[in-house]
Write a protein that holds these residues in place. Sequence first.
Motif, short mmCIF file in Angstrom:
data_model
loop_
_atom_site.label_atom_id
_atom_site.label_comp_id
_atom_site.label_asym_id
_atom_site.label_seq_id
_atom_site.Cartn_x
_atom_site.Cartn_y
_atom_site.Cartn_z
N PHE A 160 1.09 -1.08 -0.27
CA PHE A 160 -0.08 0.17 -0.14
C PHE A 160 0.39 1.09 -0.44
O PHE A 160 2.55 1.38 0.68
CB PHE A 160 -1.22 0.09 1.29
CG PHE A 160 -2.11 -0.22 1.17
CD1 PHE A 160 -1.69 -2.31 1.64
CD2 PHE A 160 -3.51 -0.55 0.94
CE1 PHE A 160 -2.43 -2.87 1.38
CE2 PHE A 160 -4.61 -1.56 1.18
CZ PHE A 160 -4.34 -2.60 0.95
N TYR A 198 0.60 5.54 1.13
CA TYR A 198 -0.03 6.27 1.95
C TYR A 198 0.32 7.90 1.46
O TYR A 198 1.56 7.86 1.56
CB TYR A 198 -0.63 6.03 3.14
CG TYR A 198 -2.27 4.66 3.92
CD1 TYR A 198 -1.46 3.53 3.62
CD2 TYR A 198 -2.93 5.24 3.88
CE1 TYR A 198 -1.77 2.71 3.85
CE2 TYR A 198 -4.09 3.64 4.21
CZ TYR A 198 -3.77 2.80 4.12
OH TYR A 198 -5.00 2.14 4.57
N GLN A 200 0.24 11.34 3.79
CA GLN A 200 0.09 11.69 4.99
C GLN A 200 0.82 13.60 5.41
O GLN A 200 1.59 13.32 5.11
CB GLN A 200 1.06 11.28 6.28
CG GLN A 200 0.37 11.24 7.58
CD GLN A 200 0.93 10.98 8.56
OE1 GLN A 200 2.20 9.93 8.63
NE2 GLN A 200 0.39 10.48 9.61
N GLY A 243 -3.99 12.12 9.64
CA GLY A 243 -4.30 10.58 9.61
C GLY A 243 -4.00 10.33 8.00
O GLY A 243 -3.96 11.60 7.05
N PRO A 244 -2.72 9.02 7.69
CA PRO A 244 -2.50 8.56 6.10
C PRO A 244 -3.47 8.95 5.70
O PRO A 244 -4.55 7.99 5.81
CB PRO A 244 -2.03 7.63 6.65
CG PRO A 244 -1.33 7.18 8.04
CD PRO A 244 -2.25 8.21 8.62
N PHE A 288 -5.19 6.72 2.17
CA PHE A 288 -4.98 6.24 0.72
C PHE A 288 -4.62 6.61 -0.79
O PHE A 288 -4.96 7.32 -0.61
CB PHE A 288 -5.96 4.90 1.22
CG PHE A 288 -6.30 4.43 -0.13
CD1 PHE A 288 -6.67 4.30 -1.40
CD2 PHE A 288 -5.18 2.99 -0.11
CE1 PHE A 288 -7.15 3.33 -2.02
CE2 PHE A 288 -4.60 1.72 -1.35
CZ PHE A 288 -5.95 2.03 -1.96
N THR A 315 -2.46 0.57 -4.23
CA THR A 315 -2.44 -0.99 -3.38
C THR A 315 -2.55 -1.55 -4.60
O THR A 315 -2.95 -1.77 -5.61
CB THR A 315 -4.32 -1.79 -2.82
OG1 THR A 315 -4.92 -1.08 -2.50
CG2 THR A 315 -3.04 -3.16 -2.32
N LEU A 333 4.16 6.72 2.91
CA LEU A 333 4.05 6.06 3.34
C LEU A 333 3.44 5.23 2.39
O LEU A 333 2.71 5.23 1.60
CB LEU A 333 3.37 6.12 5.08
CG LEU A 333 4.23 7.27 6.01
CD1 LEU A 333 2.85 6.92 6.48
CD2 LEU A 333 4.73 6.73 6.14
#
Lengths: 115, 110
Positions: free
Chosen positions: B34, B36, B38, B43-44, B46, B49, B87
């Motif tokens: 994954f 992400y 931030q 928060g991270p 999305f 994937t 991330l």
Amino acid sequence: GAGVSQSPRYKVAKRGQDVALRCDPISGHVSLFWYQQALGQGPEFLTYFQNEAQLDKSGLPSDRFFAERPEGSVSTLKIQRTQQEDSAVYLCASSLYSSINQPQHFGDGTRLSIL
Amino acid sequence: EDQVTQSPEALRLQEGESSSLNCSYTVSGLRGLFWYRQDPGKGPEFLFTLYSAGEEKEKERLKATLTKKESFLHITAPKPEDSATYLCAGYKAAGNKLTFGGGTRVLVKP
């Protein structure tokens, strides 16, 4: 609500005090996760719930950390007898169900500072 | 032990200067990777994937690719609003948990 909601956003506590952090997941999401993020680091897994069942708590750093999700929706992460090393951002995430096809959606976290 | 390593730790780019971020992983039983984004104090969020080696995903100026040992996030002609920490995380079915790397902090200057 539309997203994962966490409260409080900021928490300051003295060393030795107990704290409770709340997470409201996205409505209908079965899976709920807690992560700890130290400053400048990536999140680290703490624990995972499927509905009200805590299926994995391997990431909890000590027995001072306890999480619950009694009705399968709201979750609380409790830290007893806080220590300075507990200072971090605590992130909650939820997903519709536990599958690689269902990404985890994160809240904005609770920033915990232990004095 | 499962490990995800991101490089570089920080990246400063001029607007329009394309670059790539690296995510190398050793995660037993990995089912997917994954990415992400931030932003500070958030928060991270999305992004992608990736399920198998050779797969690519694109979103606006971002393209993620996956090999058997690493993933790349390519940022093409970045804009200041692409400044964030990116991330990557490995997903394994056992435990349904994500193992995150330390992130790459990207700053795009106008």
